[in-house]
Design a protein around this motif. Structure first.
Motif, PDB file in Angstrom:
ATOM      1  N   TRP A 119       0.618  -1.496  -0.278  1.00 30.14           N
ATOM      2  CA  TRP A 119       0.140   0.510   0.081  1.00 30.14           C
ATOM      3  C   TRP A 119       0.647   1.490   0.146  1.00 30.14           C
ATOM      4  O   TRP A 119       0.354   2.100  -0.846  1.00 30.14           O
ATOM      5  CB  TRP A 119      -0.870  -0.120   1.356  1.00 30.14           C
ATOM      6  N   TYR A 124       0.064   4.363  -2.849  1.00 33.97           N
ATOM      7  CA  TYR A 124       0.459   5.748  -2.296  1.00 33.97           C
ATOM      8  C   TYR A 124       1.741   6.640  -2.278  1.00 33.97           C
ATOM      9  O   TYR A 124       1.411   7.735  -2.898  1.00 33.97           O
ATOM     10  CB  TYR A 124       0.737   5.450  -0.561  1.00 33.97           C
ATOM     11  N   PRO A 137      -6.047   8.070   0.965  1.00 31.42           N
ATOM     12  CA  PRO A 137      -5.906   6.528   0.720  1.00 31.42           C
ATOM     13  C   PRO A 137      -4.884   6.332   1.567  1.00 31.42           C
ATOM     14  O   PRO A 137      -4.409   5.230   1.970  1.00 31.42           O
ATOM     15  CB  PRO A 137      -5.887   6.239  -0.117  1.00 31.42           C
TER      16      PRO A 137
END
Length: 287
Positions: A119, A124, A137
């Motif tokens: 992630w 990101y 997010p």
């Protein structure tokens, strides 16, 4: 040797990754109320994995880092270490972290560790070059470490306690980043990164960030409500810290180009989170 250790500390963003380890430990303690050998393995596993992820991030952002005043002296853009060596260190740390997580934890906790790596570095990091709202997010990166600790200790993933802990850390990440943005806005623009100041004025963003700080404070009040706190004194301490954070953050409602109120708010919200984590951990372990 001293210089090499300094480069390694910069490459692994040790102050940030150490806090990742702390929040993992908080999740573990919240689930078990104890220290044991697995606790140590989990902490070091997450620390190594986070350090490897940070080193990989340095590798990914070496070109944009070279364009920003804040980051141009980092190990890669300054030439203190080669990209190949940084990547090698990253892979070694990531693999070592996964092994320790597998030994000390279980399949679920290891899976969440790998998910956080993907992630942060896979979603990101590239997303923040495209969207000024990437931090929303991206804040999942701060919510996952306590879940790793909780599940490694055998905690139920759907338990309201860990869901509220994860939510608390998720909310905190947003004002934490936006306070940095208020100070480092020009640096981000210089590197071609989209920023919220292209949508809002700094005065508006300062007020919006104040709302997120209050949201972080309020979310901490839900922690005692899911039976994470055992003693009355700790509940009162959380309430007192919420009031103090709110009062100290009021200066953000009037933005100043001197950035003193922004830096003050940044220190305050980080200290607030560390304080809440510390007193709840003490409550679980001792009181």
């Amino acid at each position: 040797m001293k210089e090499k250790l300094k480069i390694l500390a910069e490459l692994t963003k040790i102050r940030i990754t150490f806090f990742v380890m702390v929040t993992t430990g908080f999740g573990y303690i919240a689930a078990t109320d104890i220290f044991d050998f697995n606790f140590v393995l989990i902490l070091f596993g997450v620390l190594l994995l986070a350090c490897g992820s940070a080193a990989l991030n340095h590798y990914q952002e070496r070109f944009t880092d070279a364009l920003m005043s804040r980051t141009k002296n980092r190990p890669l853009p300054s030439g203190k270490i080669s990209p190949a060596k940084a990547l090698e260190i990253s892979v070694l740390l990531i693999l070592s972290g996964i092994v320790l997580l597998s030994v000390g934890g279980n399949f679920i906790s290891t899976l969440f560790g790998i998910l956080n790596l993907i992630w942060y570095n896979g979603i990101y990091t590239p997303l923040k070059r495209k969207s000024s709202l990437a931090i929303i997010p991206g804040s999942l990166v701060g919510a996952i470490p306590p879940i790793i600790g909780w599940t490694a200790a055998g905690g139920d993933l759907l338990n309201p306690q860990i869901l509220m802990i994860a939510f608390f850390f998720f909310i905190w990440q947003i004002p934490h980043f936006w306070l940095l943005l208020l100070v480092l806005d020009e640096d981000y623009k210089r590197a071609g990164m989209p920023t919220l100041t292209s949508i809002f004025s700094k005065d508006q963003l300062s007020r919006i960030t104040f709302i997120w700080i209050i949201s972080t404070a309020i979310s901490s009040l839900f922690l005692p409500m899911v039976a994470l706190v055992q003693t009355e004194i700790v509940k009162y301490l959380i309430v007192f810290s919420v009031i103090l954070l709110t009062v100290n953050s009021l200066k953000l409602l009037k933005y100043s180009e001197e950035y003193s109120s922004v830096r003050f708010a940044f220190r305050n919200i980080n200290f607030f989170v560390l304080f809440v984590v510390s007193i709840i951990s003490i409550d679980k372990l001792i009181l």
